[in-house]
Write an enzyme that holds these catalytic residues in place. Structure first.
Site, PDB file in Angstrom:
ATOM      1  N   ALA A  13       0.841  -1.187   0.000  1.00  0.00           N
ATOM      2  CA  ALA A  13       0.000   0.000   0.000  1.00  0.00           C
ATOM      3  C   ALA A  13       0.882   1.244   0.000  1.00  0.00           C
ATOM      4  O   ALA A  13       1.894   1.304   0.705  1.00  0.00           O
ATOM      5  CB  ALA A  13      -0.915  -0.008   1.224  1.00  0.00           C
ATOM      6  N   ALA A  38     -12.244  -1.267  -8.590  1.00  0.00           N
ATOM      7  CA  ALA A  38     -12.748  -0.887  -7.263  1.00  0.00           C
ATOM      8  C   ALA A  38     -14.267  -0.817  -7.237  1.00  0.00           C
ATOM      9  O   ALA A  38     -14.910  -0.458  -8.211  1.00  0.00           O
ATOM     10  CB  ALA A  38     -12.182   0.470  -6.855  1.00  0.00           C
ATOM     11  N   HIS A  52      -7.087   9.193  -7.487  1.00  0.00           N
ATOM     12  CA  HIS A  52      -6.614   8.466  -8.670  1.00  0.00           C
ATOM     13  C   HIS A  52      -7.163   9.107  -9.936  1.00  0.00           C
ATOM     14  O   HIS A  52      -6.436   9.304 -10.911  1.00  0.00           O
ATOM     15  CB  HIS A  52      -7.026   6.997  -8.608  1.00  0.00           C
ATOM     16  CG  HIS A  52      -6.126   6.148  -7.778  1.00  0.00           C
ATOM     17  ND1 HIS A  52      -5.249   5.251  -8.328  1.00  0.00           N
ATOM     18  CD2 HIS A  52      -5.967   6.048  -6.444  1.00  0.00           C
ATOM     19  CE1 HIS A  52      -4.583   4.641  -7.366  1.00  0.00           C
ATOM     20  NE2 HIS A  52      -5.008   5.107  -6.212  1.00  0.00           N
ATOM     21  N   ALA A  54      -8.177  12.185 -10.454  1.00  0.00           N
ATOM     22  CA  ALA A  54      -7.594  13.512 -10.678  1.00  0.00           C
ATOM     23  C   ALA A  54      -6.189  13.418 -11.262  1.00  0.00           C
ATOM     24  O   ALA A  54      -5.757  14.309 -12.001  1.00  0.00           O
ATOM     25  CB  ALA A  54      -7.578  14.296  -9.369  1.00  0.00           C
ATOM     26  N   ARG A  55      -5.478  12.357 -10.967  1.00  0.00           N
ATOM     27  CA  ARG A  55      -4.102  12.186 -11.423  1.00  0.00           C
ATOM     28  C   ARG A  55      -4.036  11.697 -12.876  1.00  0.00           C
ATOM     29  O   ARG A  55      -3.036  11.909 -13.563  1.00  0.00           O
ATOM     30  CB  ARG A  55      -3.431  11.172 -10.478  1.00  0.00           C
ATOM     31  CG  ARG A  55      -1.960  11.027 -10.624  1.00  0.00           C
ATOM     32  CD  ARG A  55      -1.374  10.152  -9.549  1.00  0.00           C
ATOM     33  NE  ARG A  55      -1.882   8.798  -9.638  1.00  0.00           N
ATOM     34  CZ  ARG A  55      -1.996   7.973  -8.596  1.00  0.00           C
ATOM     35  NH1 ARG A  55      -1.655   8.364  -7.389  1.00  0.00           N
ATOM     36  NH2 ARG A  55      -2.462   6.760  -8.739  1.00  0.00           N
TER      37      ARG A  55
END
Length: 191
Positions: A13, A38, A52, A54-55
């Protein structure tokens, strides 16, 4: 059998595995399909998913596949494309720990085989992300032991299929199989 263009990225993680996978997908200069496994169950996890999102580049195609990963991979597959699967850890959790509290999906071994077949048939560059959770003690509880054991088996299966396997530790890629992409590019530039 090893598939020529499957990259497997595994780590703990917050090891940097998703960000590394996203860089590889961007660097491929191919159209990218991001397969998200997910299943959002609460506000905290929704916030993680949003980080995630936004990236990632806005032009990437997003496919949600919480259960039928092999079909999603097959549908997204095309020569000259890149498919990023993030991640096997959550996909397996969806299969073994259904949201409705039901028993684990009895067909999960067949789903592993279907994923393996989809990876073997893939014409696209495929990047698969998973967690390495088996480095600690044997967990208490049969359900947790089943999950840890099956994720270990799934990771081994995908690693055997992949031409490149990278372990992420503290944001650093460590090549386990094949050349780490950043090392290969350094050697190609003569550094």
């Amino acid at each position: 059998m090893i598939s020529p263009d499957v990259t497997f990225i595994v780590g703990g993680a917050r090891s940097g595995k998703s960000a590394h996978a996203e860089r590889l997908a961007s660097d491929s200069a191919r159209p990218v399909t991001y397969i998200a496994t997910a299943r959002v169950a609460d506000a905290e996890f929704a916030a993680r998913v949003e980080l995630h999102r936004a990236r990632r580049p806005a032009h990437w195609r997003i496919v949600e596949a919480p259960l039928d990963l092999a079909a999603a991979l097959g549908a997204a597959d095309a020569p000259g494309h890149c498919i990023l699967v993030d991640c096997l850890t959550l996909w397996l959790a969806n299969l073994l720990c259904p949201a409705d509290g039901a028993a684990p999906a009895a067909d999960y071994p067949q789903r592993f085989a279907a994923l393996d077949a989809a990876l073997a048939a893939a014409q696209a560059k495929v990047i698969v992300v998973s967690n390495e959770i088996g480095l600690g003690v044997v967990p208490l509880g049969a359900a947790t032991r089943l999950y840890v054991d099956e994720l270990g088996r799934l990771n081994q299966r995908v690693a055997a299929r992949a031409s490149t396997v990278t372990l992420m530790v503290a944001g650093l890629p460590l090549a386990l199989k094949g050349a780490a992409p950043n090392e290969a590019s350094l050697h190609a530039k003569g550094r």
